[in-house]
Design a protein around this motif. Structure first.
Motif, mmCIF file in Angstrom:
data_model
loop_
_atom_site.group_PDB
_atom_site.id
_atom_site.type_symbol
_atom_site.label_atom_id
_atom_site.label_comp_id
_atom_site.label_asym_id
_atom_site.label_seq_id
_atom_site.Cartn_x
_atom_site.Cartn_y
_atom_site.Cartn_z
ATOM 1 N N LYS A 111 8.967 15.244 58.046
ATOM 2 C CA LYS A 111 8.869 13.782 58.062
ATOM 3 C C LYS A 111 8.615 13.249 59.467
ATOM 4 C CE LYS A 111 11.679 11.364 55.635
ATOM 5 N NZ LYS A 111 12.868 10.767 55.027
ATOM 6 N N GLN B 197 3.933 8.609 54.974
ATOM 7 C CA GLN B 197 4.662 9.084 53.802
ATOM 8 C C GLN B 197 4.645 8.000 52.726
ATOM 9 O OE1 GLN B 197 8.836 10.012 54.329
ATOM 10 N NE2 GLN B 197 8.869 11.313 52.508
ATOM 11 N N GLU C 246 5.426 9.159 49.312
ATOM 12 C CA GLU C 246 6.227 9.772 48.254
ATOM 13 C C GLU C 246 7.070 10.845 48.905
ATOM 14 O OE1 GLU C 246 7.080 12.628 44.925
ATOM 15 O OE2 GLU C 246 5.935 12.987 46.754
ATOM 16 N N ILE C 247 8.132 11.303 48.260
ATOM 17 C CA ILE C 247 9.056 12.249 48.869
ATOM 18 C C ILE C 247 8.336 13.411 49.554
ATOM 19 C CG2 ILE C 247 10.746 14.043 48.300
ATOM 20 C CD1 ILE C 247 12.110 12.136 46.449
ATOM 21 N N SER C 248 7.320 13.970 48.900
ATOM 22 C CA SER C 248 6.660 15.167 49.411
ATOM 23 C C SER C 248 5.203 14.950 49.799
ATOM 24 C CB SER C 248 6.723 16.285 48.351
ATOM 25 O OG SER C 248 8.061 16.571 48.001
ATOM 26 N N ARG D 173 10.735 8.375 43.562
ATOM 27 C CA ARG D 173 10.065 9.384 44.388
ATOM 28 C C ARG D 173 9.132 8.716 45.407
ATOM 29 N NH1 ARG D 173 10.440 14.631 43.200
ATOM 30 N NH2 ARG D 173 8.644 14.940 44.572
ATOM 31 N N SER E 193 7.850 6.131 48.240
ATOM 32 C CA SER E 193 8.512 5.492 49.374
ATOM 33 C C SER E 193 8.766 4.014 49.120
ATOM 34 C CB SER E 193 7.662 5.669 50.637
ATOM 35 O OG SER E 193 7.529 7.035 50.958
ATOM 36 N N ARG F 45 14.760 1.561 46.721
ATOM 37 C CA ARG F 45 14.128 2.771 47.240
ATOM 38 C C ARG F 45 15.177 3.687 47.849
ATOM 39 N NH1 ARG F 45 13.525 2.282 52.827
ATOM 40 N NH2 ARG F 45 13.765 0.147 53.638
ATOM 41 N N LEU F 46 14.804 4.950 47.976
ATOM 42 C CA LEU F 46 15.707 5.928 48.558
ATOM 43 C C LEU F 46 15.820 5.747 50.067
ATOM 44 C CD1 LEU F 46 14.648 9.234 46.737
ATOM 45 C CD2 LEU F 46 16.603 7.769 46.210
ATOM 46 N N ASN G 185 16.728 7.608 53.816
ATOM 47 C CA ASN G 185 16.341 8.915 54.348
ATOM 48 C C ASN G 185 17.230 10.016 53.763
ATOM 49 O OD1 ASN G 185 14.927 10.690 56.331
ATOM 50 N ND2 ASN G 185 16.992 10.899 57.162
ATOM 51 N N GLN H 227 16.409 10.699 50.137
ATOM 52 C CA GLN H 227 15.239 11.550 49.929
ATOM 53 C C GLN H 227 15.605 13.025 50.034
ATOM 54 O OE1 GLN H 227 12.178 10.306 52.664
ATOM 55 N NE2 GLN H 227 11.375 8.785 51.235
ATOM 56 N N GLY I 274 17.390 14.031 46.854
ATOM 57 C CA GLY I 274 16.803 13.218 45.794
ATOM 58 C C GLY I 274 17.231 13.588 44.392
#
Length: 372
Positions: free
Chosen positions: A218, A228, A230-232, A310, A312, A353-354, A356, A359, A362
């Motif tokens: 990240k 970023q 999405e998570i991945s 998932r 951002s 939203r998540l 840090n 994530q 998750g």
């Protein structure tokens, strides 16, 4: 109506040690018969105009040039793709002739299964390419004006150090690609890695190193030209994967081919996996579905949360209410309050939203949105 299509090509030149997707070693497989049946199945769809098309596997580029063109021609005959047309590819199989074909038939995005630039780790993963093949594939894609190039990178691999992962990240960034998908190795049942691990013959880095690798991912990409979303997943502006966002937004899509999954008219379905059984079903004018089930409103609301989180940006409270005629607070209020108090979830403007930390863990957060 569905605005996206997934097509599955279940053939590979080599079976990777970590892969649990529906795939078969291509040698001696009835590939041409499979393509004929796949085309026949695709012709049953209701929608001709779609926004996104994703051809995955397996490895679509394991097909010969003649087989690849047959598939591309059929897709163009059956569909009008208005936005994003993606093919998955292995770097060493992406010859200049195949790239020319893909470009000729309108493919505007390539997703390269790179996984790592470290040649020793590539051997461990059972990959057929080497690090130099990656640069060659990206350069050929640029030469033939493929609009968007994405690389898949894995971390938390057996024996992988943070320095090795950092080296792969920097080499990917040096190629100025448009998109990077990066995710930790998950040991899935029925894979070679899983069997080795159960026998005590495979050692993974500890979980703390896995978290450190994700944080490094990240931070490194935050300082780059990729954002970023999405998570991945990380992308240049305008190069986000529109097709994958269909999944994360819990929208409907067709799935064609052996082992493919789809979601149409509130019904989620999966096709049978074995190639020969798939072919037999299609040749007998039968649907190749292994299972299908109606997705209840409860399940739709759950999926709206753990898929949407998932991304951002998170989940829109307004969109949720418009879609289900209930507010997120009404359905998940207790969980939202608890997760925000734990600093795992952020409630900001119209979005949840998540954080840090959210994530990083998750899956633990997503489980809280499963209604009893």
């Amino acid at each position: 109506m569905a605005k996206s299509v997934y097509i599955h090509i279940p053939f590979c030149v080599r079976i990777c040690t970590y892969c649990d997707f529906n795939k078969f070693y291509i040698a001696n497989q009835p590939v041409d018969e499979y393509l004929d049946c796949l085309i026949k199945e695709m012709s049953t769809r209701e929608d001709k105009v779609v926004e996104t098309m994703f051809v995955g596997g397996g490895t679509p580029t394991a097909l010969s040039e003649e087989q690849l063109e047959k598939l591309l021609r059929a897709i163009n005959d059956l569909f009008v793709i208005t936005k994003e047309y993606t093919f998955e590819a292995n770097p060493d199989e992406l010859t200049e002739a195949k790239i020319k074909l893909l470009k000729q038939y309108g493919v505007n995005r390539l997703s390269l299964g790179v996984q790592t630039f470290d040649n020793e780790l590539l051997k461990v993963l059972g990959r057929t390419h080497h690090s130099e093949d990656i640069e060659k594939a990206v350069n050929l894609s640029r030469k033939h004006q493929i609009e968007s190039v994405s690389l898949d990178l894995m971390f938390h691999l057996p024996g992988q150090t943070l320095k090795q992962f950092d080296d792969s990240l920097n080499k990917a960034l040096a190629l100025d690609v448009d998109h990077i998908s990066s995710y930790a190795l998950i040991l899935e049942p029925k894979t070679q890695f899983y069997n080795l691990y159960r026998k005590g013959r495979l050692k993974l880095p500890n979980e703390d190193l896995g978290e450190e690798m994700y944080q490094h991912l990240k931070e490194t990409l935050k300082a780059s030209h990729l954002n970023q979303y999405e998570i991945s997943n990380f992308a240049k502006e305008g190069h986000e994967s529109l097709h994958n966002m269909v999944y994360w937004k819990n929208e409907e899509y067709y799935g064609f081919g052996a082992g493919a999954h789809g979601y149409i008219n509130g019904i989620r379905y999966g096709n049978i996996n074995p190639v020969n059984q798939y072919i037999k079903k299609i040749q007998n004018n039968e649907l190749p579905k292994l299972q299908s089930s109606e997705v209840s409103i409860k399940e739709q609301m759950e999926e709206e949360m753990f898929l949407g989180l998932r991304m951002s940006k998170g989940v829109s409270k307004t969109k949720f209410e418009n879609k289900f005629n209930r507010t997120i607070e009404d359905v998940f209020g207790e969980h939202v309050k608890e997760l925000t108090s734990q600093a795992l979830l952020i409630d900001e403007n119209d979005f949840l939203r998540l954080s840090n930390r959210g994530q990083i863990i998750g899956n633990e957060v997503f489980e809280r949105f499963l209604l009893s």
